[in-house]
Each structure stands twice: as structure tokens, then as C-alpha cells.
Design a protein around this motif. Structure first.
Motif, PDB file in Angstrom:
ATOM      1  N   VAL A  17       0.806  -1.226   0.000  1.00  0.00           N
ATOM      2  CA  VAL A  17       0.000   0.000   0.000  1.00  0.00           C
ATOM      3  C   VAL A  17       0.840   1.278   0.000  1.00  0.00           C
ATOM      4  O   VAL A  17       0.552   2.200  -0.774  1.00  0.00           O
ATOM      5  N   PRO A  18       1.895   1.417   0.837  1.00  0.00           N
ATOM      6  CA  PRO A  18       2.684   2.652   0.770  1.00  0.00           C
ATOM      7  C   PRO A  18       3.299   2.906  -0.602  1.00  0.00           C
ATOM      8  O   PRO A  18       3.333   4.061  -1.066  1.00  0.00           O
ATOM      9  N   VAL A  19       3.746   1.844  -1.263  1.00  0.00           N
ATOM     10  CA  VAL A  19       4.342   2.005  -2.592  1.00  0.00           C
ATOM     11  C   VAL A  19       3.281   2.437  -3.600  1.00  0.00           C
ATOM     12  O   VAL A  19       3.504   3.330  -4.429  1.00  0.00           O
ATOM     13  N   VAL A  20       2.099   1.811  -3.542  1.00  0.00           N
ATOM     14  CA  VAL A  20       1.009   2.184  -4.448  1.00  0.00           C
ATOM     15  C   VAL A  20       0.594   3.637  -4.222  1.00  0.00           C
ATOM     16  O   VAL A  20       0.370   4.400  -5.177  1.00  0.00           O
ATOM     17  N   ALA A  21       0.495   4.037  -2.951  1.00  0.00           N
ATOM     18  CA  ALA A  21       0.124   5.421  -2.646  1.00  0.00           C
ATOM     19  C   ALA A  21       1.178   6.398  -3.154  1.00  0.00           C
ATOM     20  O   ALA A  21       0.853   7.496  -3.628  1.00  0.00           O
ATOM     21  N   GLY A  47      -5.453   4.210   2.601  1.00  0.00           N
ATOM     22  CA  GLY A  47      -4.608   3.039   2.790  1.00  0.00           C
ATOM     23  C   GLY A  47      -3.249   3.389   3.354  1.00  0.00           C
ATOM     24  O   GLY A  47      -2.705   2.666   4.199  1.00  0.00           O
ATOM     25  N   ALA A  48      -2.687   4.511   2.898  1.00  0.00           N
ATOM     26  CA  ALA A  48      -1.383   4.940   3.410  1.00  0.00           C
ATOM     27  C   ALA A  48      -1.465   5.300   4.886  1.00  0.00           C
ATOM     28  O   ALA A  48      -0.515   5.062   5.646  1.00  0.00           O
ATOM     29  N   ALA A 274       3.521   9.800   1.212  1.00  0.00           N
ATOM     30  CA  ALA A 274       2.330   9.578   0.389  1.00  0.00           C
ATOM     31  C   ALA A 274       1.097  10.238   1.002  1.00  0.00           C
ATOM     32  O   ALA A 274       0.272  10.810   0.285  1.00  0.00           O
ATOM     33  N   VAL A 275       0.963  10.169   2.334  1.00  0.00           N
ATOM     34  CA  VAL A 275      -0.187  10.795   2.995  1.00  0.00           C
ATOM     35  C   VAL A 275      -0.214  12.295   2.729  1.00  0.00           C
ATOM     36  O   VAL A 275      -1.226  12.862   2.294  1.00  0.00           O
TER      37      VAL A 275
END
Length: 408
Positions: A17-21, A47-48, A274-275
Motif C-alpha cells: 500500500v505505501p508504494v502504491v500510494a 490506505g497509506a 504519500a499521505v
């Protein structure tokens, strides 16, 4: 003791999830996004947030308190400062009050929102939420001092018209904020670390007035004889018939490996970037929605602050569910201290090349809310325990702040 193989705290979704975000941030940065893409970025943002909370807890379990709370608070604040400076550099005169609005929103959300939710969850779980009044009181005093020096005094200074500091005053506020933040970190992590450790609720809830402080009790409990004495004192103090909470699972779980902790630390930083970045990506949509609704521009800062502080809010609530209210308060007050103590020096430095005014002084309504928050927080912290009533008071103060932000 069980010799079962330890399960890695890193799960598939927390790795992905962090990579996708972050990928969503790269492809959405600086672009006008249609509503469908905005919804997708907002989903990645959520998700992030959840991934950041998970990785912060892994790191916290490895390094212990209060370092775990400090990691998340400082990481979020550093990225928040970068976001404020970026928005001010791109926004022109319209963002003159962005730093003030964001910092004050962070103070109100942490001191009333995070504290109120944590006390609510803790009180619902054990009827009385117990924490260390010495550490929490010191943190609250630091928040109050930083807030008044940085957000109240500019309204009353006369060197420049309007709620602004002069160059010399801004430099003093920056040095004072950074120095006070450094002293607080030294006290929290080195000199009086025991003041910021979770309180043993079995003994703490029954401790009568005038008995040993939580820090003294924690030290005394290092030996078996002191533990027996504390149990007898709890019984004499009216704790008979009241069962102490069962030991926390985290107290006995094996800490994650150094490798897992380092991976979580890296993914925590990725998730936090990402957030904040995804929050900035959706902010134009938020701004247009605020303008079309006829709401004050300060509402944008409140919404972004809510998004940025979401990881700390979730982490604090989860700590309260585990009967670690002190950890929740460390997160809340630590975030408020870091928000002021790092933002003001950064803005003072950025003002060298940023054009336009820098409005830091609060208006009358916000000063009243800040004063009420400080007084109520002091009354909450001093006893070292709180009930649903104190939680409700803090949440009502947050609701009043949010309502007046929308309808000043």
C-alpha cells in the motif's frame, strides 16, 4: 515459555500500500485531476494512513516508549512543514495565514480531538483512564508556552501592523520554539523518560491521594517486594473488589527483529510522504469545494490538518484500546509540540525568500478557544486519571472549533 517461531510483523498489504500510494502521488502531482481520479487518490490516502499506523507500531515495539511515539510525531511534522512551505511558495498572498491556520488546527485537533478520543476509548474500556500526570503535565505546559509565544503574541505586538512579527521578533520566536522543543525531547527521552511511560493501571487506578507518583511506582515495581507493597497499598486505598486489567499482550510479545524494524521505518517514511503528498494532490478539489460552498478559506487548512494527523489519531486510539493512555497522550502532545516547535523555525527561515506577509496572530475567537483548551487540559491532566466526562469536554471543544471554522 513458548518457543514458537515469531511471525513477522510485516504483512503483504503493509508492504504494497505505501508504494502504491507513492506511485499515485507521482502520477497525480501538479495535474488537474478528474473526480474519479481524485476518489482513487483519496482511497490510496486512506490506505497509506493505515499502513503508517501499522509501521509506526512496529518501530515503537522495537525501540520502546517514548521513542516510538516520538518517531511518528516527528516524521509527520517534518513532512507537514514541507507541505506548508510548498503551498506558501506556490499560493501567493492567499496563503499568508496558512502556517497559522495549519498549526492552530494541529493544536486543537491534537489537544482536543486525539486526547478526547483516547480518553473516551480508555474510559470505555476500564471506566477510568489512567496516565502519568508528571509527564503529560510537562508536555501540556510546553504546548501552552509555544502556542502563546507563536500564535497569540503576534496579535498584540506593535512593531508591525496586523498580526505579524517583525523580523527580529520572528527570529526570537523561532529560536525559542526550537530550543524549547529540544529541551522537551531531552527530558522525554533521557532525563525523565519514566514520566512518559505507560502507567500500570492495576496499581495506578487505586493509588490514593498523597501516595507515590506514577514514576516512583514504576521504579518501585522493579523488585518483587515493592510490587507486593504496591498491591497492599492498592487494597488499602479502596481497590478491593476491583479486578486489575489483564497484562497486555505487547508486554510479552517478542520485539520485531532489527531488519523488520528498519524496513518498517523506511515504509513509514514512504507512507507519510504519500499521505501528505496525496493530501496536497486532492487539496485543489477541496479548495474548489470550499469556495463553491462559500466557506472560509481557513477550512482548507483544517481539512488538510485532519488528513495529515490521521495516522497519529489512529495510532493513539489503538494505544488507548490497549490501555496505554499515556502513549496516546505522548502522541497527542508530542505532535502539538513538534508542529509548533518545528514549523515556526522553518517558516522563519523560509520567509527569507517567500514574498508577502506572514500572518501568525490568532483572532479573538481562536484565542478564546485556545485559552479554554489550555485550562480544560490542565484540569484533565492534573489528577492523573480521567473519565468519560473529561473525554466529552475535549470532544465538545473540538466540535466548537470545527463549527466556528465553518461558520465564524
Amino acid at each position: 515459555m513458548s518457543t514458537a517461531t515469531r511471525k513477522s510483523p510485516l504483512t503483504d498489504w503493509t508492504l504494497v500500500v505505501p508504494v502504491v500510494a507513492l506511485v499515485a502521488l507521482v502520477f497525480s502531482w501538479g495535474r488537474d485531476l478528474p473526480s474519479g481520479v481524485v476518489a482513487l487518490v483519496a482511497l490510496c490516502l486512506g490506505g497509506a494512513v493505515l499502513a503508517a499506523v501499522h509501521h509506526a507500531e512496529v518501530v515503537a515495539h522495537r525501540v520502546g516508549e517514548p521513542f516510538g511515539s516520538l518517531v511518528l510525531a516527528v516524521a509527520v511534522t517534518v513532512i507537514e512543514v514541507a507541505l506548508i512551505v510548498t503551498l506558501m511558495a506556490d499560493g501567493g498572498p492567499k496563503t499568508a495565514s496558512l502556517a497559522r491556520d495549519t498549526v492552530f488546527a494541529a493544536v486543537m485537533i491534537t489537544c482536543n480531538g486525539i486526547v478526547g478520543l483516547s480518553l473516551l476509548v480508555g474510559a470505555l474500556r476500564t471506566r477510568v483512564a489512567v496516565f502519568n500526570a508528571e509527564g503529560s503535565g510537562a508536555a501540556l505546559a510546553t504546548v501552552a508556552t509555544l502556542a502563546v509565544l507563536s500564535l497569540v503574541l503576534p496579535t498584540f505586538t506593535t512593531s508591525k501592523p496586523g498580526p505579524e512579527f517583525s523580523t527580529a521578533q520572528l527570529a526570537f520566536a523561532a529560536v525559542a520554539s526550537l530550543s524549547l522543543y529540544g529541551v522537551f525531547i531531552a527530558v522525554q527521552t533521557v532525563r525523565h523518560r519514566d514520566y512518559f511511560l505507560p502507567v500500570d493501571t492495576g496499581a495506578g487506578r487505586s493509588r490514593p491521594a498523597g501516595a507515590a507518583s506514577p514514576s516512583e511506582a514504576a521504579t518501585a515495581m522493579a523488585s518483587a517486594s515493592a510490587l507486593a507493597s504496591a498491591s497492599a497499598l492498592a487494597s488499602a486505598g479502596g481497590g478491593a473488589g476491583r479486578e486489575a486489567p489483564a497484562p497486555l499482550d505487547e508486554d510479552h510479545a517478542e520485539p520485531p527483529s532489527v531488519r523488520d524494524a528498519l524496513i518498517s521505518l523506511g515504509l513509514l517514511l514512504v507512507a507519510l510522504v504519500a499521505v501528505v503528498g496525496d493530501a496536497k494532490a486532492v487539496s485543489p478539489t477541496i479548495e474548489s469545494g470550499v469556495e463553491s460552498a462559500g466557506l472560509p478559506n481557513a477550512v482548507v487548512g483544517v481539512i488538510i490538518a485532519l488528513l495529515v494527523l490521521a495516522p497519529e489519531t489512529l495510532a493513539a486510539v489503538r494505544a488507548a484500546r490497549r490501555d496505554r493512555v499515556q502513549t496516546s497522550l505522548n502522541l497527542a502532545y508530542g505532535s502539538a509540540i513538534a508542529s509548533i516547535g518545528l514549523t515556526i523555525p522553518a517558516i522563519a527561515l523560509a520567509s527569507i525568500w517567500l514574498s508577502g506577509p506572514l500572518l501568525l496572530g490568532l483572532g479573538p475567537i481562536h484565542m478564546v478557544l485556545l485559552a479554554l483548551t489550555i485550562v480544560v487540559s490542565a484540569l484533565t491532566i492534573v489528577p492523573g486519571r480521567a473519565t468519560l466526562l473529561q473525554a466529552g469536554v475535549h470532544l465538545v471543544l473540538l466540535a466548537a472549533y470545527l463549527f466556528l471554522a465553518v461558520s465564524p
